[in-house]
Design a protein around this motif. Structure first.
Motif, mmCIF file in Angstrom:
data_model
loop_
_atom_site.group_PDB
_atom_site.id
_atom_site.type_symbol
_atom_site.label_atom_id
_atom_site.label_comp_id
_atom_site.label_asym_id
_atom_site.label_seq_id
_atom_site.Cartn_x
_atom_site.Cartn_y
_atom_site.Cartn_z
ATOM 1 N N ARG A 66 7.635 3.001 6.792
ATOM 2 C CA ARG A 66 6.593 4.245 6.781
ATOM 3 C C ARG A 66 6.030 4.406 5.189
ATOM 4 O O ARG A 66 4.882 4.908 4.943
ATOM 5 N N ARG B 281 3.802 0.104 15.837
ATOM 6 C CA ARG B 281 2.764 1.436 16.331
ATOM 7 C C ARG B 281 3.699 2.256 17.237
ATOM 8 O O ARG B 281 3.278 3.497 16.988
ATOM 9 N N GLY C 41 4.939 5.211 14.520
ATOM 10 C CA GLY C 41 3.866 5.661 14.133
ATOM 11 C C GLY C 41 3.693 5.355 12.718
ATOM 12 O O GLY C 41 3.302 6.108 11.894
ATOM 13 N N TYR C 42 3.799 4.071 12.581
ATOM 14 C CA TYR C 42 3.502 3.468 11.346
ATOM 15 C C TYR C 42 1.988 3.722 10.665
ATOM 16 O O TYR C 42 1.005 3.552 11.410
ATOM 17 N N PRO C 43 1.974 4.495 9.569
ATOM 18 C CA PRO C 43 0.764 5.057 9.157
ATOM 19 C C PRO C 43 -0.206 3.953 8.264
ATOM 20 O O PRO C 43 -1.280 4.500 8.078
ATOM 21 N N SER D 10 -1.633 0.111 6.782
ATOM 22 C CA SER D 10 -2.601 -0.963 7.281
ATOM 23 C C SER D 10 -1.796 -2.066 7.898
ATOM 24 O O SER D 10 -0.734 -2.610 7.180
#
Length: 381
Positions: A143, A160, A163-165, A167
């Motif tokens: 993350r 996904r 919740g990887y924020p 790019s």
């Protein structure tokens, strides 16, 4: 040229005498200069046959064991390289499956927070995690990485789900760029000059996620299947020893295969010690392949050689899915025996089907690891 990408330190599962991981270094050395404008990439690795000595400066003595002294020595070397780097790049492979409480990934994450230098990951797979503790630690690290390019769709789904924020780019394995990194044209047709079909083979000497009994069962199935083919068809064999590490490698298993083929066919051997470029040249000389090593299969695919792969980990099936491997070329790991191996190999001798994804398309997808990144430098003009 971006100052951030000028002096990247490339981190991976390097220094373990593995030709697949060594190929990542060869590709990264070429691609970072071509696509990110890097002038001095350095690899956290001991010397490699295929790279200049100033690109791989680590002392190999710290790779000879996994004890505390060796691990401390290795970490201190990497810390010294960090001080001279402009960013950290995780370069290829299954580096995001396992993470202990004292992992070096904590050092890289801490360094990025303290210096503001970016961290990226290209050509990696994410999961399946070996434990819930590893997953928690890796989620924390991932993350904090602003750019991640994965080599398969399953890894993208894993990111996904957590919740990887940052790019995220769905690319392909870095070895998809190996021919270009070696200056070759993928559009050139492959022509066999062999008088007899040549079979390329890689074995997997150690699998820490399977029982010893299971590892030996797979080896016997492959060895006996190849021997059956050699008894029924006029073939020659090239054994590729992709991992020459004395504890983790394929040397003993490869020697057992060679012994099993004595007086049945011509056999030659090429190993990780010969270098990635030599292995690649020998792979192109093959007419079909059976592989336990994932990168044995990827090299065969990029060389245009029909192959079958023992899917010993999820990443193997993920790769076969990504390239659209024909069902008739696939082995069921749970049911594979000598007869199954023989039947697939016999079919490969006269293979009419090809993977549905062309080599050029796969290479272009692998290129996204670099061209989709914020450090991409479009060519002038």
């Amino acid at each position: 040229m971006s100052d951030e990408a000028g002096r990247p330190l490339v981190i991976g599962y390097y220094g373990m005498d593995n030709a697949g991981d060594n190929s990542f270094c060869l590709v990264m050395n070429w691609a970072l200069g071509r696509y990110w404008g890097a002038t001095a990439p350095v690899f956290a690795a001991p010397p490699l046959v295929d790279l200049p000595v100033d690109r791989t400066p680590l002392d190999p003595r710290w790779y000879r064991s996994n004890g505390l002294v060796s691990r401390a020595g290795n970490l201190s070397q990497k810390a010294a390289l960090l001080r001279r780097s402009s960013m950290v790049v995780y370069g290829g492979g299954s580096v995001f499956r396992e993470m202990g409480p004292l992992s070096e990934k904590r050092l890289f994450s801490w360094h990025a927070r303290m210096t503001g230098h970016p961290v990226a990951a290209v050509g990696v797979s994410v999961g399946p995690f070996v434990s819930a503790a590893s997953e928690r630690r890796l989620v924390e690290v991932l993350r904090r990485i602003p750019y991640v390019a994965v080599r398969d769709s399953a890894s993208a789904e894993a990111l996904r789900a957590m919740g990887y924020p940052g790019s995220l780019t769905v690319a392909a394995d870095l070895a998809g760029l190996l021919p270009e990194a070696l200056g070759e044209d993928l559009c050139a047709p492959r022509v066999s000059r062999n008088q007899r079909p040549r079979l390329g083979v890689t074995l997997l000497g150690v699998d820490y996620e399977a029982s010893e009994e299971e590892v030996l069962r797979r080896e016997r199935a492959l060895t006996d299947g190849v021997r059956m083919l050699a008894e029924k068809e006029p073939i020659d064999v090239t054994i590729f020893v992709f991992n020459t590490h004395p504890q983790h490698g394929d040397i003993d298993a490869s020697h057992r295969l060679r012994s099993a083929l004595t007086d049945r066919c011509g056999v030659r051997e090429v190993t990780e010690r010969d270098g990635v470029a030599r292995i690649w040249q020998e792979m192109k000389e093959c007419d079909l392949g059976v592989h336990m090593r994932l990168h044995g299969a990827i090299f065969a695919y990029m060389a245009g050689v029909p192959f079958t792969l023992f899917p010993y980990q999820r990443k193997c099936d993920d790769f076969l899915d990504e390239i659209g491997q024909p069902g008739s070329f696939r082995l069921d790991l749970g049911k594979s025996d000598a007869n199954a191996v023989f039947e697939v190999l016999a079919g490969l001798l006269n293979a009419a089907e090809l993977p549905s994804v062309t080599r050029q398309r796969f290479a272009d997808k692998a290129r996204l690891n670099f061209t989709a990144a914020p450090w991409h430098q479009p060519p002038a003009g």
